[in-house]
Write a protein that holds these residues in place. Structure first.
Motif, PDB file in Angstrom:
ATOM      1  N   SER A   1      -0.201   0.431  -6.444  1.00  0.00           N
ATOM      2  CA  SER A   1       0.559  -0.077  -5.310  1.00  0.00           C
ATOM      3  C   SER A   1       1.969  -0.496  -5.753  1.00  0.00           C
ATOM      4  CB  SER A   1      -0.177  -1.261  -4.698  1.00  0.00           C
ATOM      5  OG  SER A   1      -0.277  -2.277  -5.665  1.00  0.00           O
TER       6      SER A   1
ATOM      7  N   SER B   1       0.824  -1.224   0.000  1.00  0.00           N
ATOM      8  CA  SER B   1       0.000   0.000   0.000  1.00  0.00           C
ATOM      9  C   SER B   1       0.854   1.268   0.000  1.00  0.00           C
ATOM     10  CB  SER B   1      -0.930   0.023   1.223  1.00  0.00           C
ATOM     11  OG  SER B   1      -0.238   0.480   2.373  1.00  0.00           O
TER      12      SER B   1
ATOM     13  N   LYS C   1       1.865   8.759  -1.419  1.00  0.00           N
ATOM     14  CA  LYS C   1       0.526   8.868  -2.017  1.00  0.00           C
ATOM     15  C   LYS C   1       0.618   9.305  -3.476  1.00  0.00           C
ATOM     16  CE  LYS C   1      -2.235   9.700   2.115  1.00  0.00           C
ATOM     17  NZ  LYS C   1      -2.759  10.745   3.018  1.00  0.00           N
TER      18      LYS C   1
ATOM     19  N   ARG D   1       1.544   6.361  -5.483  1.00  0.00           N
ATOM     20  CA  ARG D   1       0.355   5.489  -5.630  1.00  0.00           C
ATOM     21  C   ARG D   1      -0.595   6.019  -6.692  1.00  0.00           C
ATOM     22  NH1 ARG D   1      -2.191   2.303  -1.517  1.00  0.00           N
ATOM     23  NH2 ARG D   1      -4.108   3.409  -2.016  1.00  0.00           N
TER      24      ARG D   1
END
Ligand code: AR6
Length: 174
Positions: free
Chosen positions: A57, A25, A49, A52
């Motif tokens: 992921s 994650s 983030k 991502r």
């Protein structure tokens, strides 16, 4: 390339890049991942983030690089180790990929010094001796082929520390 082992908290080490034992994650967790995010601050999470958003992921064995936020390092290289479960060659290959991909990223970012934790040997339950052989063996394979001048294996527990010391002293890598 100088290779050494110390027993310490990796968040206190002054190097160009600290490696994080993350999860797919990239959003933090417990163990060394929790410690790095906690001390490095929200800048690291924000950078994760962003990654991502671009690529989704991070797969097991792969690595990504971010700022080190408030840590003394310049970068954090986040790599996702395999969960040992029942083990096997595939798991060993994935752990090898973690070290290999971290070195490649370090090289691309002109990293001269790098600190590795004992990836997968905590919550992911990889046997410590096998993990140490893989870690040291993989780094040694890259010895003459990158910009890195110093590799520090940072062990948190006494068991890992003595395993690394023994392997490095006797040069018993496989
Ligand atoms: N400095 C250096 N090493 C540490 C530190 C620290 N501050 N804290 C723990 N270790 P683990 P994994 C050691 O569990 O097995 C996370 O929740 C620890 O003693 O951190 O790869 C992630 O988000 C052990 O030897 O990582 C994932 O979900 C080693 O770091 C999952 O845990 C790795 O232990 C990853 O599991």
């Amino acid at each position: 390339m100088k290779i050494s082992v110390i027993k310490s908290d990796i968040t206190t080490i002054k190097v160009d890049a600290i490696v994080n034992a993350a999860n797919t994650s990239l959003l933090g967790g417990s163990g060394v991942d929790g410690a790095i995010h906690k001390k490095g601050g929200v800048e690291i999470l924000n950078a994760c983030k962003e990654i991502r958003n671009k690529q989704g992921s991070c797969k097991v064995g792969e690595a990504v690089i971010t700022t080190a936020g408030k840590l003394d390092a310049k970068y954090v290289i986040h790599t996702v180790g395999p969960v040992w479960n029942k083990g096997g060659f595939e798991k060993e290959a994935l752990l090898r990929n973690c070290y290999q991909n971290s070195v490649i990223l370090a090289n691309q970012n002109d990293v001269k010094s790098i600190a590795f934790p004992n990836i997968s040997t905590g919550i992911y339950k990889f046997p410590k001796k096998i993990a140490a052989q893989i870690a040291i063996g993989t780094i040694k394979r890259y010895k003459n082929n990158n910009t890195i001048e110093e590799v520090i294996f940072v062990c948190f527990d006494e068991e890992n520390f003595s395993i690394y010391e023994k392997i490095l002293k006797n040069d018993t890598t496989i």
